[in-house]
Enzyme design. Structure first.
Site, PDB file in Angstrom:
ATOM      1  N   TYR A  57       0.847  -1.196   0.000  1.00 28.11           N
ATOM      2  CA  TYR A  57       0.000   0.000   0.000  1.00 28.11           C
ATOM      3  C   TYR A  57       0.876   1.236   0.000  1.00 28.11           C
ATOM      4  O   TYR A  57       1.875   1.300   0.720  1.00 28.11           O
ATOM      5  CB  TYR A  57      -0.885  -0.005   1.256  1.00 28.11           C
ATOM      6  CG  TYR A  57      -1.779   1.214   1.377  1.00 28.11           C
ATOM      7  CD1 TYR A  57      -3.056   1.213   0.827  1.00 28.11           C
ATOM      8  CD2 TYR A  57      -1.331   2.366   2.030  1.00 28.11           C
ATOM      9  CE1 TYR A  57      -3.875   2.337   0.920  1.00 28.11           C
ATOM     10  CE2 TYR A  57      -2.138   3.488   2.131  1.00 28.11           C
ATOM     11  CZ  TYR A  57      -3.413   3.466   1.572  1.00 28.11           C
ATOM     12  OH  TYR A  57      -4.213   4.574   1.655  1.00 28.11           O
ATOM     13  N   GLU A  89      -3.505   7.554  -4.065  1.00 24.39           N
ATOM     14  CA  GLU A  89      -3.456   6.273  -3.353  1.00 24.39           C
ATOM     15  C   GLU A  89      -3.255   5.139  -4.339  1.00 24.39           C
ATOM     16  O   GLU A  89      -4.005   5.009  -5.297  1.00 24.39           O
ATOM     17  CB  GLU A  89      -4.768   6.057  -2.585  1.00 24.39           C
ATOM     18  CG  GLU A  89      -4.767   4.785  -1.760  1.00 24.39           C
ATOM     19  CD  GLU A  89      -6.142   4.494  -1.152  1.00 24.39           C
ATOM     20  OE1 GLU A  89      -7.112   4.345  -1.913  1.00 24.39           O
ATOM     21  OE2 GLU A  89      -6.229   4.438   0.087  1.00 24.39           O
TER      22      GLU A  89
END
Ligand code: ADP
Ligand code: MG
Length: 396
Positions: free
Chosen positions: A116, A204
């Site tokens: 992530y 993101e």
């Protein structure tokens, strides 16, 4: 303003981030052609909606998942046919789901690890923060809840900027070593450059993946841009027309109106964002629900007032129209003439309640009364809100 994944891929690609090749399709045959043009399978077909959780979502039709792996171009076409025109429901869309009008078709490399990576703005600290975790993928929310220690953050002092060593530190915290470490550090630096240069508020990448032969790749990307900075990015401003999904909002955008669609039944036309919010609050207070937020601005002209009426009336949920204008720079008599013309021209089928306050408001009110049009006027805020709520109840 949030971007679709395919738009985000385009932007990040310009900054040299490694993204598996692919393209966006609006028709099943087109999806197949894209797959045929890619150098190798398997392929991934991804529903393009402005919400996450697609992998674990489902279509109204019963078709499972907004992210599908396919081995052959023919299968890509089939999956695209099942998705396009459907409604995808995910944990982030609410039960009503989102319509799927486009699918992304891309090469699907073998993934060995899902990480992530994100950059966002930490308003409390007045700086951006780069966030990384070795535990990426579809369960990141659970990781954040259950093992917050797995989420690493590096705050960036805007005066000093982001240094390569910070990128390497974060990449190491994300469990990367060997040749993956410098690759990832370079990717993070590029992502930060994109974030600043494009005035992003969110970037993101989830998952950021380790793929075949120890390479790093962007598998999913979510980008939010600061709308107030769009004037600096004419090339990106054109994306805006594509990301407005609400038909009412698309119309308002064309007319240069500041409009946000809501689910209530009182159509509001107000000048000034503060007054618009106060109007929505007071409607709530008297048991009404606004159908929209609409700020026609301080200098709204006749044309915009007419367009605004048109947008409010085109919304089948609207049971009453509430015009709430403070005449500051603009005079209330001018506004009243504008309203009379707009009403004469658009002939609304629902009751209209108008409250004018400010310069020449008595004259404005007189013009509304003398027009002979079925316009109800009100004096103070509470009176106006109650009349609007009552008017909506009458036509229910
Ligand atoms: P969302 O975040 O909306 O669920 P993602 O693009 O992140 O959508 O996809 C969800 C999951 O699907 C990923 O975490 C990954 O496990 C899998 N996936 C997505 N793209 C690929 C791909 N190219 N190859 C293999 N798996 C993929
Ligand atoms: Mg994702």
């Amino acid at each position: 303003m949030n971007l679709f994944e395919y738009q985000a891929r385009g932007l990040l690609g310009r900054y040299g981030l490694p993204i598996p090749p692919g393209d966006v399709a609006t028709r099943p045959e087109e999806a197949r052609q894209i797959a045929e043009g890619l150098s190798k399978g398997p392929f991934v077909v991804k529903a393009q909606i402005l919400a996450g959780g697609r992998g674990k979502g489902h279509f109204r039709s019963g078709f499972a998942g907004g992210v599908h792996l396919c081995s052959y171009p023919a299968e890509v076409e089939e999956v695209a046919r099942a998705m396009l025109g459907g409604v995808l429901v995910t944990a982030q869309t609410g039960p009503e789901g989102r319509p799927v009008n486009k699918v992304l078709v891309a090469e699907a490399p073998q993934i060995s690890r899902e990480l992530y990576l994100a950059i966002l703005i930490d308003r409390g600290r007045r700086r951006s923060v780069v966030v990384g975790s070795a535990q990426g993928g579809v369960d990141i929310e659970e990781v954040a809840r259950e093992s917050p220690g797995e989420i690493h953050r590096i705050w960036v002092d805007p005066q000093v900027g982001f240094w390569p060593y910070q990128a390497r530190t974060l990449a190491a915290c994300m469990g990367l070593c060997g040749s993956l470490l410098p690759q990832t550090a370079d990717l993070i630096v590029r992502l930060y450059r994109f974030f600043c240069e494009c005035d992003a508020s969110l970037a993101e990448i989830n998952p950021l993946a380790v793929i075949e032969n120890e390479k790093i790749a962007v598998i999913d990307a979510k980008i939010g841009l600061d709308e107030n900075a769009l004037f600096r990015h004419p090339e990106v401003a054109t994306y805006r027309n594509e990301v407005v999904e609400d038909g009412r909002e698309a119309e308002a955008l064309k007319a240069g109106l500041n409009y946000v669609g809501l689910s209530g039944e009182i159509g509001c036309m107000v000048n000034g964002a503060g007054l618009a919010m106060a109007t929505m609050d007071i409607l709530h207070r008297y048991g009404g629900e606004p159908a929209n937020f609409l700020d026609v601005g301080g200098g709204a002209d006749q044309n915009q007032v007419t367009k605004a009426f048109g947008i409010l009336m085109a919304d089948p949920k609207v049971r009453a129209i509430f015009v709430h204008i403070f005449g500051g720079i603009m005079r209330c008599d001018v506004i009243a003439r504008g309203i009379v013309e707009a009403v004469t021209h658009t002939k609304p089928k629902v009751p209209i309640v108008v409250r004018l306050q400010g310069t020449n408001f008595e004259e404005g009110k007189a013009i509304l009364h003398q027009s002979g049009l079925p316009i109800r006027t009100a004096d103070d805020l509470a009176d106006a809100a109650q009349k609007a709520v009552a008017a909506a109840a009458e036509t229910r």
